[in-house]
Design a protein around this motif. Structure first.
Motif, short mmCIF file in Angstrom:
data_model
loop_
_atom_site.label_atom_id
_atom_site.label_comp_id
_atom_site.label_asym_id
_atom_site.label_seq_id
_atom_site.Cartn_x
_atom_site.Cartn_y
_atom_site.Cartn_z
N ALA A 1 0.84 -1.20 0.00
CA ALA A 1 0.00 0.00 0.00
C ALA A 1 0.88 1.24 0.00
CB ALA A 1 -0.90 0.00 1.22
N PRO A 2 0.51 2.26 -0.80
CA PRO A 2 1.32 3.48 -0.85
C PRO A 2 1.61 4.08 0.51
CG PRO A 2 -0.28 3.49 -2.63
CD PRO A 2 -0.60 2.30 -1.76
N ALA A 3 0.64 4.01 1.43
CA ALA A 3 0.85 4.58 2.77
C ALA A 3 1.99 3.88 3.49
CB ALA A 3 -0.43 4.48 3.59
N ARG A 4 2.10 2.56 3.31
CA ARG A 4 3.18 1.82 3.95
C ARG A 4 4.52 2.22 3.34
NH1 ARG A 4 4.53 -4.67 3.66
NH2 ARG A 4 6.42 -4.56 4.94
N LEU A 5 4.56 2.37 2.02
CA LEU A 5 5.80 2.78 1.35
C LEU A 5 6.19 4.19 1.77
CD1 LEU A 5 5.09 1.31 -2.19
CD2 LEU A 5 6.77 0.47 -0.53
N MET B 1 7.37 4.31 -8.25
CA MET B 1 6.80 3.71 -7.05
C MET B 1 5.81 4.66 -6.38
SD MET B 1 8.86 1.88 -3.92
CE MET B 1 9.62 0.72 -5.07
N ASN B 2 4.56 4.30 -6.40
CA ASN B 2 3.53 5.08 -5.71
C ASN B 2 3.75 4.95 -4.20
OD1 ASN B 2 1.97 5.91 -8.05
ND2 ASN B 2 1.46 3.74 -8.27
N GLY B 3 3.89 6.08 -3.56
CA GLY B 3 4.21 6.09 -2.14
C GLY B 3 5.60 6.65 -1.88
N ALA B 4 6.47 6.62 -2.88
CA ALA B 4 7.78 7.25 -2.75
C ALA B 4 7.61 8.77 -2.80
CB ALA B 4 8.71 6.79 -3.87
N THR C 1 -2.91 8.16 -5.42
CA THR C 1 -1.64 8.22 -4.70
C THR C 1 -0.95 9.58 -4.80
OG1 THR C 1 -0.52 7.26 -6.64
CG2 THR C 1 -1.22 5.74 -4.91
N LEU C 2 -1.61 10.57 -5.40
CA LEU C 2 -1.02 11.91 -5.42
C LEU C 2 -0.99 12.47 -4.00
CD1 LEU C 2 -2.67 13.52 -8.59
CD2 LEU C 2 -0.30 12.76 -8.31
N PRO C 3 0.06 13.22 -3.66
CA PRO C 3 0.16 13.75 -2.30
C PRO C 3 -0.93 14.76 -1.99
CG PRO C 3 1.83 14.73 -3.72
CD PRO C 3 1.19 13.63 -4.51
#
Length: 406
Positions: A67-71, A97-100, A259-261
């Motif tokens: 999950a992006p939040a975990r990354l 990488m979504n979440g980076a 996944t956009l900030p």
């Protein structure tokens, strides 16, 4: 150059409808071949595989599909040097990488593009390639050099095949409003930007929209993404007449917006076949997608706006000289993309496109379509100009005005 920018070949579309049975047969046969063929890993797959075996500071790296939040939490636990080390070791993995962190993705993609540039420079002189192959390598090498210019912010990059890419204009991390330009056929790394007919290519479209948004509301922090991170159809062939590429693109588009900030509203601007992608994606988009605007659309694979299943406002525009109005607006099995989004029965809010001049002119400076897009992008809905006598658009603006006075 996009094929949809060329004069129409309507007989092609009608022939495609007649070839539906042949298409199904070929698709079935092709699936059998692909299923039984084990291809070598792509550059991106190889980078992800290396990431899965890697470590940093004695810690194993997380699943890149987590999950992006975990990354995001993982990268936040690293110091600057560790993040930069990962970008250098696994540039394609980190760059996509979504979440980076966004700025780390920019850094990683610069490294990946520079590596791709070096590869193409070697291929330019590879005697095993034909002269045409060497020429193509040269074109890609020069495009990569353009992408490495100071200040460019590449959010995604994959050199496989014709290539996929996305670029950001503005500060994505601090943006109060985000706009995403979704282009149509023949979109790839080579056609990502153009010097001639600049505003017919994703970079020109996005940069033009970004500047217009800043002019419309200088105090609003905006960011615009030129999103060519899907495999678009090549020319007016079978892919352009079906939703296969749109289905694949919709998944990628949905992942992007989720996944956009931040939590700022997002507006989608979908040109030509890009509107098919947006139509397929619409029902699954998050609520922060406030607006979907389509221009020069061949259809959104639905009969009306209500069937899109989205809470976003749906806008549509088409220039009176846009040849795409002559494409059959129908759906027969997999072929065709459904009703005309600017038709009275579709239910979209139809915008004025005065000055657009044809299929590729909607983002040209000075056009009413670009000005309308910018007003939507900054949330200034009451400044939008509707197409002549479009009741749905006029009523929508009236309702907004009443809500603003309440």
């Amino acid at each position: 150059m996009t094929s949809f920018d060329s004069p129409p070949q309507l007989n092609v579309w009608r022939a495609l409808l007649a070839l539906a049975v042949v298409f199904v047969m070929l698709a079935t046969t092709g699936w059998t071949v692909v299923r039984n063929h084990r291809a070598a890993p792509t550059p991106l797959e190889a980078s992800l595989s290396a990431w899965e075996r890697g470590s940093i500071g004695g810690r194993s790296l997380p699943d890149p599909d987590a999950a992006p939040a975990r990354l995001t939490r993982f990268f936040a636990s690293l110091d600057v040097q560790q993040r930069h080390r990962l970008a250098a070791r696994y540039p394609l993995a980190v760059g996509n990488m979504n979440g980076a962190p966004v700025k780390l993705r920019y850094r990683a993609n610069r490294i990946a593009i520079d590596e791709a540039r070096k590869t193409e420079r070697e291929r330019m002189h590879d005697e095993r390639l034909s002269p045409a192959g060497q020429h193509e390598a040269g074109r890609r090498m020069h495009r990569y050099e353009d992408l490495l210019a100071e200040g460019r912010q590449l959010l995604a990059f994959d050199p496989l095949g014709a290539g996929r890419i996305a670029e950001v204009f503005g500060d994505l991390g601090k943006a109060q409003r985000v706009s995403v330009v979704v282009p149509g056929v023949d979109t790839d790394v080579l056609n990502f930007q153009r010097t001639d007919r600049e505003f017919a290519a994703p970079v020109g479209m996005a940069r033009s929209l970004y500047l217009e948004e800043r002019a419309a509301s200088p105090s609003t922090r905006t960011a615009v993404i030129a999103w060519a991170d899907y495999t678009a159809p090549s020319g007016l062939g079978m892919d352009a007449a079906t939703g296969v590429r749109a289905e694949e693109g919709a998944v990628r588009l949905n992942t992007l917006v989720r996944t956009l900030p931040g939590r700022s509203p997002i507006a989608l601007y979908c040109h030509s076949y890009g509107s098919v992608v947006c139509g397929v994606a619409a029902h699954a988009l998050p609520s922060r997608v406030s607006d979907i605007a389509v221009a020069g659309s061949p259809g959104m694979r639905v009969a009306n706006a209500a069937q899109l299943g989205t809470s976003a406002r749906v806008w549509a525009t088409r220039d009176s000289d846009d040849w795409i109005q002559d494409v059959p607006y129908m759906a027969v099995g997999w072929l065709g993309h459904g009703a005309d989004p600017v038709s009275s029965g579709f239910g979209a809010r139809v915008l004025s496109a005065w000055g657009a001049k044809g299929h590729a002119g909607y983002f040209e400076p000075g056009t009413e379509s670009l000005r309308n897009f910018a007003e939507i992008g900054v949330g200034a809905y009451r400044a939008v100009s509707c197409a002549h006598e479009d009741d749905v658009c006029q009523k929508g603006l009236s309702d907004m005005a009443e809500a603003g006075r309440a």
